[in-house]
Enzyme design. Structure first.
Site, PDB file in Angstrom:
ATOM      1  N   LEU A  52      34.659  36.714 -19.546  1.00 34.37           N
ATOM      2  CA  LEU A  52      35.520  36.511 -18.386  1.00 34.37           C
ATOM      3  C   LEU A  52      36.907  36.317 -18.963  1.00 34.37           C
ATOM      4  O   LEU A  52      37.079  35.544 -19.904  1.00 34.37           O
ATOM      5  CB  LEU A  52      35.107  35.260 -17.601  1.00 34.37           C
ATOM      6  CG  LEU A  52      33.818  35.343 -16.791  1.00 34.37           C
ATOM      7  CD1 LEU A  52      33.424  33.963 -16.266  1.00 34.37           C
ATOM      8  CD2 LEU A  52      33.972  36.316 -15.633  1.00 34.37           C
ATOM      9  N   ASP A  53      37.907  37.010 -18.423  1.00 38.85           N
ATOM     10  CA  ASP A  53      39.239  36.860 -19.008  1.00 38.85           C
ATOM     11  C   ASP A  53      39.770  35.444 -18.747  1.00 38.85           C
ATOM     12  O   ASP A  53      39.186  34.670 -17.996  1.00 38.85           O
ATOM     13  CB  ASP A  53      40.192  37.965 -18.535  1.00 38.85           C
ATOM     14  CG  ASP A  53      40.505  37.910 -17.054  1.00 38.85           C
ATOM     15  OD1 ASP A  53      40.797  36.806 -16.551  1.00 38.85           O
ATOM     16  OD2 ASP A  53      40.479  38.956 -16.396  1.00 38.85           O
ATOM     17  N   GLU A  54      40.866  35.137 -19.394  1.00 36.09           N
ATOM     18  CA  GLU A  54      41.407  33.772 -19.373  1.00 36.09           C
ATOM     19  C   GLU A  54      41.633  33.257 -17.959  1.00 36.09           C
ATOM     20  O   GLU A  54      41.388  32.086 -17.661  1.00 36.09           O
ATOM     21  CB  GLU A  54      42.728  33.770 -20.159  1.00 36.09           C
ATOM     22  CG  GLU A  54      43.261  32.401 -20.471  1.00 36.09           C
ATOM     23  CD  GLU A  54      44.498  32.450 -21.371  1.00 36.09           C
ATOM     24  OE1 GLU A  54      45.024  31.367 -21.659  1.00 36.09           O
ATOM     25  OE2 GLU A  54      44.928  33.554 -21.762  1.00 36.09           O
ATOM     26  N   SER A  56      40.049  34.226 -15.237  1.00 40.55           N
ATOM     27  CA  SER A  56      38.842  34.283 -14.415  1.00 40.55           C
ATOM     28  C   SER A  56      37.964  33.082 -14.740  1.00 40.55           C
ATOM     29  O   SER A  56      38.070  32.483 -15.799  1.00 40.55           O
ATOM     30  CB  SER A  56      38.090  35.587 -14.669  1.00 40.55           C
ATOM     31  OG  SER A  56      38.916  36.680 -14.329  1.00 40.55           O
TER      32      SER A  56
END
Length: 194
Positions: A52-54, A56
């Site tokens: 999950l990106d930063e 998210s």
């Protein structure tokens, strides 16, 4: 041959907003970043299954078992997200998303696969995010559910932007049959397997 599940470690976590889906970095520019190791004393060899990106948040599975990781990352396992988008999303935009849209991926054009998308009737009961999201004074917003069998880099954000409704908040709520349920931000649960 049956795999001995007890020889591996598995965790379900609620990744907070602002954390990277990794455990450390040698890059000096990432010294101020937050890593998953701040949440729990994880065993050696642990790895996130997907990322999950930063910006998210939500459900992230961790394991020491590479085979389990490969299977869950395969296109056989669904991942469901709730996305808060900028604007009152139209039925046309939802239809476009479900049929697949063109996004940029590593400098090339990529057509996303058909997926399940619908507008949520009510605001989902999620923990408040640590960083404030703009409020309704700046115009309407809508929540959608989007279920994918693929997981390209920043895919959901790119998809909603492609149809004119940028993502303001993104929460993964399900991977396969594993749900976020009542987990709170930063929770870590050790499990026997997935």
């Amino acid at each position: 041959m049956s795999l001995n599940k007890t020889s591996h470690h598995h965790f379900i976590i609620y990744k907070p907003y602002g954390y990277l889906s990794q455990f450390s970095s040698n890059a000096s520019k990432q010294q101020s970043k937050k890593f998953l190791g701040l949440l729990y004393n994880f065993p050696e060899g642990i790895m996130p299954i997907g990322r999950l990106d930063e910006k998210s948040e939500g459900l992230l599975l961790l394991t020491t078992d590479g085979k389990t990781s490969d299977f869950i990352n395969s296109q056989k396992v669904e991942k469901e997200y709730y996305a808060l988008v900028n604007g009152d999303i139209t039925s046309e935009a939802i239809e476009q998303l479900s049929k697949g849209v063109e996004i940029g991926l590593e400098g090339k054009k990529y057509q996303t696969k058909p997926c399940t998308v619908f507008k949520l009737e009510h605001v989902p009961n999620l923990p408040e995010r640590s960083k404030k999201i703009r409020d309704s004074r700046h115009g309407p917003t809508s929540w959608i559910s989007i279920t994918l069998n693929e997981g390209k880099f920043r895919q959901v954000r790119k998809m909603t932007s492609a149809v004119g409704f940028s993502t303001l908040r993104l929460v993964r709520i399900r991977v396969g049959t594993i749900h976020l349920n009542t987990m709170q931000v930063g929770d870590v649960v050790a499990v026997d397997g997935f």
